[in-house]
Design a protein around this motif. Structure first.
Motif, PDB file in Angstrom:
ATOM      1  N   ALA A   1       0.826  -1.214   0.000  1.00  0.00           N
ATOM      2  CA  ALA A   1       0.000   0.000   0.000  1.00  0.00           C
ATOM      3  C   ALA A   1       0.860   1.263   0.000  1.00  0.00           C
ATOM      4  CB  ALA A   1      -0.925  -0.002   1.214  1.00  0.00           C
ATOM      5  N   VAL A   2       1.939   1.251   0.783  1.00  0.00           N
ATOM      6  CA  VAL A   2       2.849   2.404   0.816  1.00  0.00           C
ATOM      7  C   VAL A   2       3.510   2.595  -0.545  1.00  0.00           C
ATOM      8  CG1 VAL A   2       4.979   3.327   1.814  1.00  0.00           C
ATOM      9  CG2 VAL A   2       3.277   2.254   3.294  1.00  0.00           C
ATOM     10  N   GLN A   3       3.932   1.504  -1.148  1.00  0.00           N
ATOM     11  CA  GLN A   3       4.578   1.587  -2.460  1.00  0.00           C
ATOM     12  C   GLN A   3       3.611   2.110  -3.517  1.00  0.00           C
ATOM     13  OE1 GLN A   3       5.930  -2.497  -2.644  1.00  0.00           O
ATOM     14  NE2 GLN A   3       8.003  -1.954  -1.998  1.00  0.00           N
ATOM     15  N   LEU A   4       2.378   1.649  -3.485  1.00  0.00           N
ATOM     16  CA  LEU A   4       1.388   2.094  -4.464  1.00  0.00           C
ATOM     17  C   LEU A   4       1.031   3.565  -4.263  1.00  0.00           C
ATOM     18  CD1 LEU A   4      -1.043  -0.978  -4.591  1.00  0.00           C
ATOM     19  CD2 LEU A   4       0.565  -0.237  -6.361  1.00  0.00           C
ATOM     20  N   ALA A   5       1.036   4.005  -3.002  1.00  0.00           N
ATOM     21  CA  ALA A   5       0.694   5.397  -2.700  1.00  0.00           C
ATOM     22  C   ALA A   5       1.863   6.338  -2.920  1.00  0.00           C
ATOM     23  CB  ALA A   5       0.200   5.507  -1.260  1.00  0.00           C
ATOM     24  N   GLY A   6       3.060   5.769  -3.103  1.00  0.00           N
ATOM     25  CA  GLY A   6       4.244   6.592  -3.286  1.00  0.00           C
ATOM     26  C   GLY A   6       4.781   7.177  -1.997  1.00  0.00           C
ATOM     27  N   GLY A   7       4.340   6.643  -0.877  1.00  0.00           N
ATOM     28  CA  GLY A   7       4.795   7.132   0.423  1.00  0.00           C
ATOM     29  C   GLY A   7       3.754   6.829   1.478  1.00  0.00           C
ATOM     30  N   ILE A   8       4.044   7.234   2.709  1.00  0.00           N
ATOM     31  CA  ILE A   8       3.136   6.958   3.815  1.00  0.00           C
ATOM     32  C   ILE A   8       2.136   8.101   3.950  1.00  0.00           C
ATOM     33  CG2 ILE A   8       2.964   6.561   6.310  1.00  0.00           C
ATOM     34  CD1 ILE A   8       5.758   5.345   6.206  1.00  0.00           C
ATOM     35  N   THR A   9       0.909   7.835   3.527  1.00  0.00           N
ATOM     36  CA  THR A   9      -0.157   8.825   3.632  1.00  0.00           C
ATOM     37  C   THR A   9      -0.670   8.872   5.072  1.00  0.00           C
ATOM     38  OG1 THR A   9      -1.875   7.194   3.140  1.00  0.00           O
ATOM     39  CG2 THR A   9      -0.847   8.316   1.259  1.00  0.00           C
ATOM     40  N   SER A  10      -1.497   9.849   5.363  1.00  0.00           N
ATOM     41  CA  SER A  10      -2.079   9.977   6.692  1.00  0.00           C
ATOM     42  C   SER A  10      -2.886   8.731   7.051  1.00  0.00           C
ATOM     43  CB  SER A  10      -2.969  11.216   6.752  1.00  0.00           C
ATOM     44  OG  SER A  10      -3.620  11.307   8.002  1.00  0.00           O
ATOM     45  N   GLU A  11      -3.625   8.220   6.085  1.00  0.00           N
ATOM     46  CA  GLU A  11      -4.435   7.024   6.324  1.00  0.00           C
ATOM     47  C   GLU A  11      -3.557   5.813   6.613  1.00  0.00           C
ATOM     48  OE1 GLU A  11      -7.853   4.322   4.057  1.00  0.00           O
ATOM     49  OE2 GLU A  11      -7.159   6.204   3.178  1.00  0.00           O
ATOM     50  N   LEU A  12      -2.474   5.666   5.852  1.00  0.00           N
ATOM     51  CA  LEU A  12      -1.577   4.538   6.075  1.00  0.00           C
ATOM     52  C   LEU A  12      -0.834   4.668   7.403  1.00  0.00           C
ATOM     53  CD1 LEU A  12      -0.149   4.012   2.484  1.00  0.00           C
ATOM     54  CD2 LEU A  12      -1.514   2.386   3.796  1.00  0.00           C
ATOM     55  N   ARG A  13      -0.471   5.888   7.779  1.00  0.00           N
ATOM     56  CA  ARG A  13       0.185   6.101   9.060  1.00  0.00           C
ATOM     57  C   ARG A  13      -0.732   5.649  10.199  1.00  0.00           C
ATOM     58  NH1 ARG A  13       4.571   9.013  10.532  1.00  0.00           N
ATOM     59  NH2 ARG A  13       4.691   9.906   8.434  1.00  0.00           N
ATOM     60  N   GLN A  14      -2.017   5.942  10.073  1.00  0.00           N
ATOM     61  CA  GLN A  14      -2.971   5.519  11.093  1.00  0.00           C
ATOM     62  C   GLN A  14      -3.076   3.995  11.145  1.00  0.00           C
ATOM     63  OE1 GLN A  14      -6.696   7.505  10.378  1.00  0.00           O
ATOM     64  NE2 GLN A  14      -5.807   9.553  10.580  1.00  0.00           N
ATOM     65  N   ALA A  15      -3.069   3.352   9.969  1.00  0.00           N
ATOM     66  CA  ALA A  15      -3.166   1.893   9.921  1.00  0.00           C
ATOM     67  C   ALA A  15      -1.937   1.250  10.550  1.00  0.00           C
ATOM     68  CB  ALA A  15      -3.326   1.432   8.472  1.00  0.00           C
ATOM     69  N   ILE A  16      -0.768   1.803  10.262  1.00  0.00           N
ATOM     70  CA  ILE A  16       0.476   1.273  10.844  1.00  0.00           C
ATOM     71  C   ILE A  16       0.498   1.491  12.349  1.00  0.00           C
ATOM     72  CG2 ILE A  16       2.996   1.490  10.861  1.00  0.00           C
ATOM     73  CD1 ILE A  16       2.732   2.358   7.863  1.00  0.00           C
ATOM     74  N   THR A  17       0.028   2.658  12.780  1.00  0.00           N
ATOM     75  CA  THR A  17      -0.015   2.952  14.219  1.00  0.00           C
ATOM     76  C   THR A  17      -0.947   1.978  14.935  1.00  0.00           C
ATOM     77  OG1 THR A  17       0.420   5.299  13.840  1.00  0.00           O
ATOM     78  CG2 THR A  17      -0.551   4.708  15.955  1.00  0.00           C
ATOM     79  N   ARG A  18      -2.104   1.677  14.334  1.00  0.00           N
ATOM     80  CA  ARG A  18      -3.031   0.717  14.954  1.00  0.00           C
ATOM     81  C   ARG A  18      -2.379  -0.654  15.078  1.00  0.00           C
ATOM     82  NH1 ARG A  18      -6.880   3.355  11.646  1.00  0.00           N
ATOM     83  NH2 ARG A  18      -6.703   1.706  10.078  1.00  0.00           N
ATOM     84  N   CYS A  19      -1.650  -1.054  14.048  1.00  0.00           N
ATOM     85  CA  CYS A  19      -0.955  -2.336  14.074  1.00  0.00           C
ATOM     86  C   CYS A  19       0.085  -2.365  15.184  1.00  0.00           C
ATOM     87  CB  CYS A  19      -0.306  -2.598  12.714  1.00  0.00           C
ATOM     88  SG  CYS A  19       0.476  -4.215  12.576  1.00  0.00           S
ATOM     89  N   LEU A  20       0.833  -1.289  15.331  1.00  0.00           N
ATOM     90  CA  LEU A  20       1.856  -1.212  16.377  1.00  0.00           C
ATOM     91  C   LEU A  20       1.232  -1.217  17.773  1.00  0.00           C
ATOM     92  CD1 LEU A  20       4.260   1.419  14.777  1.00  0.00           C
ATOM     93  CD2 LEU A  20       4.646  -1.036  15.008  1.00  0.00           C
ATOM     94  N   LEU A  21       0.094  -0.562  17.910  1.00  0.00           N
ATOM     95  CA  LEU A  21      -0.604  -0.575  19.198  1.00  0.00           C
ATOM     96  C   LEU A  21      -1.042  -1.987  19.564  1.00  0.00           C
ATOM     97  CD1 LEU A  21      -2.753   2.677  18.979  1.00  0.00           C
ATOM     98  CD2 LEU A  21      -1.024   2.164  20.718  1.00  0.00           C
TER      99      LEU A  21
END
Length: 210
Positions: free
Chosen positions: A41-61
């Motif tokens: 998803a990050v590769q397709l978006a060309g970087g870490i979008t706000s939505e992806l940052r939230q998804a990664i943060t939820r995973c880390l939590l």
């Protein structure tokens, strides 16, 4: 010590378990989560979008709920760790731990990078740490044959070529050689006597232990 890992490549599970074993950590206290979908998803978006940052943060939590530390093993997801809200436990970027170890070692640092897409981000990360430690220079060497062998599933040949690339770097004057990708770590044992390369699994676990 309970450690959770966020991976995006299946093969990295065994590599981090071996590194943990080498450092005296028990495999029964390690938990692995593989989320290749986040990397894609990050590769397709060309970087870490706000939505992806939230998804990664939820995973880390989720991973931090029953752990004393979480290690993010994928460099693509690594930048999402920067600027995270306060976590009750350490969140360690494996690539940043490696860059820190290389900077502390001092001298001329050569980083072997197999994926072309990671070259610039790897250079920026290592230069940040070496500049802070007043060390350098940093040279990122692209090793496309290593990536081709890895992608083709010829892991033994991939590791042999990685070791040869490390030896070439030492032959031309490198003080420290670092492997940009965790899956390169087993090549450390293939380098001829007298030279040692740094890898992110051991660097990350040492950072957690400290």
């Amino acid at each position: 010590m309970r450690i959770s890992f966020l991976h995006t490549i299946d093969a990295n599970q065994a590599i981090f378990e071996q590194a943990a074993n080498d450092l005296g950590l028990s495999a029964e206290h390690l938990h692995h989560e593989v989320r290749a979908d986040l990397r894609v998803a990050v590769q397709l978006a060309g970087g870490i979008t706000s939505e992806l940052r939230q998804a990664i943060t939820r995973c880390l939590l989720d991973l931090s709920a029953e752990a004393d530390a979480v290690v993010v093993t994928c460099a693509t997801l690594g930048p999402a760790v920067d600027g995270l809200p306060h976590f009750p436990i350490p969140i360690v970027r494996a690539d940043a731990a490696l860059a820190s170890a290389a900077a502390k070692a001092g001298g001329s640092v050569v980083v072997l990078c197999a994926a072309e897409s990671a070259i610039e981000s790897t250079r920026r990360l290592f230069e940040t740490f070496t500049a802070a430690a007043n060390q350098g220079p940093v040279t990122v060497v692209h090793v496309p044959r290593v990536w081709a062998l890895f992608s083709g599933g010829d892991f033994d040949a991939c590791l042999a070529e990685t070791a040869r690339a490390a030896e070439r770097a030492y032959d031309i004057g490198a003080t420290v050689v670092a492997f940009a990708h965790p899956w390169m770590a087993p090549a450390v044992s293939l380098i001829r006597a007298g030279h040692v390369a740094l890898d992110s699994p051991r660097a990350a676990l040492r950072a957690v232990m400290q």
